[in-house]
Design an enzyme around this catalytic site. Structure first.
Site, PDB file in Angstrom:
ATOM      1  N   ARG A 145      -4.760 -28.469  23.655  1.00 21.74           N
ATOM      2  CA  ARG A 145      -4.088 -27.737  22.625  1.00 21.74           C
ATOM      3  C   ARG A 145      -2.597 -27.200  21.844  1.00 21.74           C
ATOM      4  O   ARG A 145      -1.919 -28.459  22.468  1.00 21.74           O
ATOM      5  CB  ARG A 145      -4.323 -26.340  23.881  1.00 21.74           C
ATOM      6  N   LYS A 165      -9.152 -21.640  22.360  1.00 22.08           N
ATOM      7  CA  LYS A 165      -8.707 -21.656  24.056  1.00 22.08           C
ATOM      8  C   LYS A 165      -8.970 -22.477  24.717  1.00 22.08           C
ATOM      9  O   LYS A 165      -9.039 -23.954  24.421  1.00 22.08           O
ATOM     10  CB  LYS A 165      -9.434 -20.368  24.221  1.00 22.08           C
ATOM     11  N   SER A 216      -1.604 -12.530  33.382  1.00 17.32           N
ATOM     12  CA  SER A 216      -0.153 -13.347  32.635  1.00 17.32           C
ATOM     13  C   SER A 216       0.749 -12.532  33.422  1.00 17.32           C
ATOM     14  O   SER A 216       1.208 -12.752  33.414  1.00 17.32           O
ATOM     15  CB  SER A 216      -0.647 -11.625  31.639  1.00 17.32           C
ATOM     16  N   SER A 267       0.744 -14.626  18.831  1.00 21.18           N
ATOM     17  CA  SER A 267       0.158 -15.151  20.195  1.00 21.18           C
ATOM     18  C   SER A 267       1.623 -14.153  22.081  1.00 21.18           C
ATOM     19  O   SER A 267       3.009 -15.038  21.223  1.00 21.18           O
ATOM     20  CB  SER A 267       0.284 -16.956  20.337  1.00 21.18           C
ATOM     21  N   GLY A 269      -2.193 -23.082  29.618  1.00 22.58           N
ATOM     22  CA  GLY A 269      -1.562 -23.102  28.648  1.00 22.58           C
ATOM     23  C   GLY A 269      -0.401 -21.641  28.616  1.00 22.58           C
ATOM     24  O   GLY A 269       0.841 -22.066  28.718  1.00 22.58           O
ATOM     25  N   ARG A 309       4.728 -14.559  35.140  1.00 24.51           N
ATOM     26  CA  ARG A 309       5.856 -13.837  34.203  1.00 24.51           C
ATOM     27  C   ARG A 309       6.410 -13.682  35.635  1.00 24.51           C
ATOM     28  O   ARG A 309       7.726 -14.151  35.735  1.00 24.51           O
ATOM     29  CB  ARG A 309       6.005 -12.826  33.653  1.00 24.51           C
ATOM     30  N   ASP A 350      -9.280 -11.923  24.705  1.00 28.02           N
ATOM     31  CA  ASP A 350      -9.680 -13.190  26.393  1.00 28.02           C
ATOM     32  C   ASP A 350     -11.027 -12.036  26.250  1.00 28.02           C
ATOM     33  O   ASP A 350     -11.739 -13.244  27.329  1.00 28.02           O
ATOM     34  CB  ASP A 350      -8.479 -12.811  27.349  1.00 28.02           C
TER      35      ASP A 350
END
Ligand code: S3P
Length: 428
Positions: free
Chosen positions: A121, A340, A22, A165, A93, A26, A313
């Site tokens: 998705r 997912k 993650s 989310s 995603g 970013r 997760d």
């Protein structure tokens, strides 16, 4: 690729993991939008984070790997260029939803697509707020990728998220960089806050009041030198193995312990896990520390409400622990698991049953009774990295060998998974 997994007696050693997935996404995206150079150490090695770099390159951002650093020449908020080809987010995603926010602010048309899993998705969750902000977004059946985004100047909105989310929150906040005034998102429950932390690191003005997060448009973002902490969600598989295999002891160094992610460790401790955190410190607004784990009898537990979002997760591997615990595991409020990388309620249930265990499922959760024996079996990843890794751990604790079909899916987040696991486990 089919991987044969033999039962293991114990797991011992010290481990360092590639950077958090993650956070890597970013840092790379904000690096591209910043002025000047961004250098990222310990960038995630999985295919997902490579997809983000590929998309940024396609948008005209120079991205190179120098030794163990990813080096990005930032283009500034107005510096991205149209891509002749559709951007391919692969299985990711996060790549699609975060980049969609950025693309909503670009004065050109971009097509975004992905693999067979990602193109099924739901994207309506980002299409709606981006349209409210003024972007033109088309989606297959109004809901699925490919997406076509024609961006431009955006309106700041105040948006109450209908789902918990972090990807949707991040999409709106990134689009907010291209809006006049303050764009605000209100979360139903708190989700991972890496976007907020990273935005501040790059110089954006982010305000957080309870579950309301806002960002001011058109900040001047500045390139940074950053190091990504090890991925706690990858660590979860090794922690689980150490907990269930007797006489195990494992230290995982330099893991990201952001409080919006570390609910995993609190939950495991509530189940009776012997876990200690050492050398806790802060690094670019993120907490980092070493995790020490010893094999432990586990009681079992219930995951519901805000806890479900915080552990989302990790639920596949927690289901495996549940089957081996005293009282089993109940998971509620987890409809998100169905959308997912695979329908994780279905794929967890299928693999547990193949191992001879029982599980009761519902539309938004499941119950795995405790004290179950696992028998080696023919398992499948269903193309889902976390299912591949969770059931590799289950196979270590089973009686007899297992065969895991589609084991290569692990490379979506952790290509080193089987090598690292092999280096720590001792055969039964
Ligand atoms: C992520 C958020 C979560 C998580 C995913 C990564 C992120 O997804 O499951 O693995 O980096 O923001 P949702 O936002 O769909 O809950």
């Amino acid at each position: 690729m089919t991987e044969r997994i033999a039962p293991a007696a114990r797991l011992r050693g010290t481990l360092r993991l590639p950077g958090d997935k993650s956070i890597s996404h970013r840092y790379a995206i904000l690096g591209a939008l910043a002025e000047g150079e961004t250098r990222i150490r310990n960038y995630a090695t999985g295919a997902d984070c490579r997809s983000t770099l590929q998309c940024l390159r396609a948008l005209g951002t120079p991205v190179e790997t120098e030794g163990d650093e990813v080096v990005i020449q930032g283009r500034g908020l107005r510096g991205l260029r149209p891509s002749a080809e559709a951007l391919d987010a692969g299985n990711s995603g996060s790549t699609m939803r975060l980049l969609a926010g950025v693309l909503a602010g670009q004065p050109f048309l971009t097509r975004l697509t992905g693999d067979a899993s990602l193109t099924h998705r739901p994207m309506d969750r980002i299409v709606r707020p981006l349209r409210l902000m003024g972007a033109h977004v088309a989606a297959r059946e109004e809901r699925f990728p490919p997406l076509e985004i024609r961006g431009g100047p955006l309106r700041a909105i105040e948006y109450e998220l209908p789902v918990a989310s972090a990807q949707v929150k991040s999409c709106v906040l990134l689009a907010g960089l291209y809006a006049e005034g303050r764009t605000a998102v209100i979360e139903p429950v708190r989700t991972r806050d890496h976007t907020e932390v990273a935005l501040r690191q790059f110089g954006a003005d982010v305000e957080i009041v309870g579950r309301r997060i806002s960002v001011t448009g058109w900040p001047r973002l500045e390139g940074r030198h950053l190091e990504v902490p090890g991925d706690l969600s990858s660590a979860a598989f090794f922690i689980a193995a150490a907990l269930i295999l007797p006489e195990s002891e494992l230290v995982i160094e330099e893991v990201g312990l952001n409080p919006t992610r570390s609910a995993l460790l609190d939950f495991l401790c509530s189940m009776g896990a012997r876990i200690r955190i050492l050398n806790l410190r802060e690094q670019a607004g993120e907490l980092v520390g070493d995790i020490q784990v010893r094999s432990s009898p586990l009681r079992g537990g219930v995951i519901e409400k805000a806890m479900t979002a915080a552990l989302i997760d990790e639920i596949p591997v927690l289901a495996v622990l549940g089957a081996l615990s005293e009282e089993g595991l109940t998971v509620r409020d987890a409809a998100e698991l169905r959308v997912k990388e695979s329908d994780r309620i279905a794929t967890v249930a299928e693999n547990l049953r193949r191992l001879g265990a029982s599980i009761e499922t519902s539309v938004d959760g499941f119950y795995v009774p405790g004290r179950q024996k696992l028998r080696g079996a023919a398992l499948a990843s269903f193309g889902d990295h976390r299912i591949a890794m969770a059931f590799s751990i289950a196979a270590l604790a089973a009686e007899g060998d297992s065969l895991l079909e589609g084991a290569e899916a692990a490379a979506v987040s952790l290509p080193e998974f089987f090598r690292l696991l092999g280096g720590l486990t001792h055969s039964a």
